[in-house]
Design an enzyme around this catalytic site. Structure first.
Site, PDB file in Angstrom:
ATOM      1  N   LYS A 221     -16.591 100.001  97.906  1.00  0.00           N
ATOM      2  CA  LYS A 221     -15.688  99.592  98.979  1.00  0.00           C
ATOM      3  C   LYS A 221     -14.430  99.020  98.349  1.00  0.00           C
ATOM      4  O   LYS A 221     -14.486  98.064  97.575  1.00  0.00           O
ATOM      5  CB  LYS A 221     -16.380  98.542  99.858  1.00  0.00           C
ATOM      6  CG  LYS A 221     -15.455  98.002 100.943  1.00  0.00           C
ATOM      7  CD  LYS A 221     -16.196  97.159 101.947  1.00  0.00           C
ATOM      8  CE  LYS A 221     -15.240  96.591 102.978  1.00  0.00           C
ATOM      9  NZ  LYS A 221     -15.929  95.772 103.979  1.00  0.00           N
ATOM     10  N   ARG A 231      -9.632  94.772 111.492  1.00  0.00           N
ATOM     11  CA  ARG A 231      -9.516  93.313 111.464  1.00  0.00           C
ATOM     12  C   ARG A 231      -8.896  92.797 112.770  1.00  0.00           C
ATOM     13  O   ARG A 231      -9.173  91.675 113.180  1.00  0.00           O
ATOM     14  CB  ARG A 231      -8.730  92.859 110.230  1.00  0.00           C
ATOM     15  CG  ARG A 231      -9.514  93.127 108.947  1.00  0.00           C
ATOM     16  CD  ARG A 231      -8.739  92.777 107.693  1.00  0.00           C
ATOM     17  NE  ARG A 231      -9.464  93.225 106.501  1.00  0.00           N
ATOM     18  CZ  ARG A 231      -8.956  93.251 105.279  1.00  0.00           C
ATOM     19  NH1 ARG A 231      -7.719  92.812 105.072  1.00  0.00           N
ATOM     20  NH2 ARG A 231      -9.674  93.675 104.263  1.00  0.00           N
ATOM     21  N   LYS A 245      -8.656  90.641  99.667  1.00  0.00           N
ATOM     22  CA  LYS A 245     -10.055  90.594  99.241  1.00  0.00           C
ATOM     23  C   LYS A 245     -10.240  91.188  97.847  1.00  0.00           C
ATOM     24  O   LYS A 245     -11.302  91.704  97.517  1.00  0.00           O
ATOM     25  CB  LYS A 245     -10.923  91.311 100.280  1.00  0.00           C
ATOM     26  CG  LYS A 245     -10.816  90.706 101.692  1.00  0.00           C
ATOM     27  CD  LYS A 245     -11.838  91.293 102.658  1.00  0.00           C
ATOM     28  CE  LYS A 245     -11.725  90.608 104.031  1.00  0.00           C
ATOM     29  NZ  LYS A 245     -12.760  91.110 104.979  1.00  0.00           N
ATOM     30  N   LYS A 276     -15.861 103.843 100.870  1.00  0.00           N
ATOM     31  CA  LYS A 276     -14.993 103.386 101.946  1.00  0.00           C
ATOM     32  C   LYS A 276     -13.689 102.863 101.395  1.00  0.00           C
ATOM     33  O   LYS A 276     -13.741 102.114 100.422  1.00  0.00           O
ATOM     34  CB  LYS A 276     -15.742 102.269 102.687  1.00  0.00           C
ATOM     35  CG  LYS A 276     -14.987 101.630 103.813  1.00  0.00           C
ATOM     36  CD  LYS A 276     -15.756 100.447 104.315  1.00  0.00           C
ATOM     37  CE  LYS A 276     -14.906  99.787 105.382  1.00  0.00           C
ATOM     38  NZ  LYS A 276     -15.338  98.464 105.661  1.00  0.00           N
ATOM     39  N   TYR A 341     -14.861 106.510 114.142  1.00  0.00           N
ATOM     40  CA  TYR A 341     -14.595 106.112 115.534  1.00  0.00           C
ATOM     41  C   TYR A 341     -14.426 107.337 116.424  1.00  0.00           C
ATOM     42  O   TYR A 341     -14.383 107.221 117.635  1.00  0.00           O
ATOM     43  CB  TYR A 341     -13.364 105.200 115.592  1.00  0.00           C
ATOM     44  CG  TYR A 341     -13.553 103.972 114.722  1.00  0.00           C
ATOM     45  CD1 TYR A 341     -14.289 102.881 115.188  1.00  0.00           C
ATOM     46  CD2 TYR A 341     -13.064 103.919 113.423  1.00  0.00           C
ATOM     47  CE1 TYR A 341     -14.524 101.780 114.376  1.00  0.00           C
ATOM     48  CE2 TYR A 341     -13.291 102.824 112.606  1.00  0.00           C
ATOM     49  CZ  TYR A 341     -14.017 101.759 113.089  1.00  0.00           C
ATOM     50  OH  TYR A 341     -14.261 100.677 112.281  1.00  0.00           O
TER      51      TYR A 341
END
Ligand code: PBG
Length: 353
Positions: A221, A231, A245, A276, A341
């Site tokens: 990731k 987010r 991150k 990802k 999605y």
């Protein structure tokens, strides 16, 4: 003893000469690649990859409200009530989608620095999982393990001296995984990128009688800007602010490092691995499938969805066609399945509904 003639391999190879006939096997005009592209039946006959409804995982957002609220940066995606998630899961099951993934948008009042709500067995994720498990038992339910929807700083772990600490976070993640398994989640999906969390979660699940609960590890990731709309959806973006991150998610420059992450997660007990984001990382998907041969998934993330649907909404691209083309590209790269999605929309098209 007969002398062995020395052979120059370069001379052995037949070199084309100026006089060589044009009609050589394997060359134009004898070979015409377009022959197999003339008709729909022929194109279908020679297709190397196919996308099926069985390849799709549908991420859903749940919140603690009775009405659905649209996510502005993700056209046609809403935060759903628990009843809305159950309805979506029902629809998914009817379409033949194997798994839904449930993501929470937590009430801001319930967020704190320690992300305590993540380990509340009655939090909104667990409620949604229980509701789906009882109403739609034939569908798989998957849950993220990570603290970011629950923390007041938007990070995936606990912060000590301005640093997201690893081992203390892993202990909390084990508890989070356990309550999700107790609620009926069949695939635990750690997305936090802490070291050693797969092994620790596996042990914790096993010790508590959940040895059949599966783990799909977000193994590779990346620290990606393509997570922006997600987010917004879970409401962690404004808390994270300008922070990033990068101390736990991977550097987009790296590929060998992803192979090490995958190898570690498999060794620690992951049943399935994930790469990802998706489209900008298809080279990683290809390497993972080729080098490990394990069930390999890719996440077509929120930013990818936003790009494609946003452009389609403006009439800049044909939405259905870019959707299907992008999903097929994951199969070509070697993915066994795709979190997207678009899952319900694509499934409807595949079903001809
Ligand atoms: C939480 C998590 C994120 C996504 C899935 N799980 C966001 C992040 O790591 O910041 C992103 C999914 C998407 O963008 O669609 N750790």
């Amino acid at each position: 003893m007969a002398e062995i003639a020395k052979v120059d391999p370069a001379k052995q190879r037949q070199k084309p000469t100026a006089e060589a006939p044009a009609r050589t096997h394997g060359q134009y005009p004898r070979t015409r690649m377009r022959r197999n592209r003339q008709d729909d039946w022929n194109r279908r006959l020679v297709a190397e990859n196919t996308l099926s409804v069985d390849d799709l995982i549908w991420p859903l957002f749940v919140h603690d409200r009775d009405e659905a609220v649209a996510v502005p940066s993700m056209p046609d995606v809403s935060r759903l009530s628990i009843a809305g998630v159950v309805e979506a899961a029902q629809q998914a099951a009817e379409l033949g989608i194997p798994v839904v993934a449930v993501f929470p948008a937590i009430d801001p009042d319930l967020k704190n620095a320690e992300g305590d709500e993540a380990t509340n067995p009655n939090n909104i994720v667990c409620q949604a999982v229980r509701a789906v498990a009882s109403a739609v038992p034939e569908i798989g339910v998957m849950c993220d393990v990570a603290l970011d929807p629950f923390t007041s700083h938007g990070h995936d772990g606990l912060i000590r001296n301005d640093y997201v600490v690893n081992d203390e976070t892993v202990a909390v993640l084990c508890q989070q995984a356990l309550i999700q398994a107790q609620a009926g989640c069949q695939i635990i999906s750690p997305s936090d990128m802490m070291d050693g969390r797969i092994g620790a979660i596996r042990d914790c699940l096993d010790e508590n009688g959940f040895e059949d609960v599966r783990i799909m590890a977000y193994s590779a990731k990346y620290a990606s800007a393509f997570y922006g709309p997600f987010r917004d959806a879970v409401g962690s973006g404004k808390y994270l602010g300008k922070a990033d991150k990068k101390t736990y998610q991977m550097n987009p420059a790296n590929s060998d490092e992803a192979m090490r992450e995958i190898a570690l997660d498999i060794a620690e007990g992951a049943d399935m691995v994930m790469v990802k984001p998706g489209m900008p990382y298809l080279d990683i998907v290809r390497r993972v499938k080729q080098e490990f041969g394990v069930p390999t998934f890719a996440y077509q993330v929120s930013g990818e969805y936003a790009m494609l649907s946003g452009a389609a909404e403006r009439g800049w691209m044909d939405g259905e066609r870019v959707m299907m083309e992008s999903l097929l590209s994951f199969k070509r790269a070697g993915a066994d399945g795709i979190l997207t999605y678009f899952a319900a929309k694509a499934a409807k098209l595949l079903r001809g509904a």
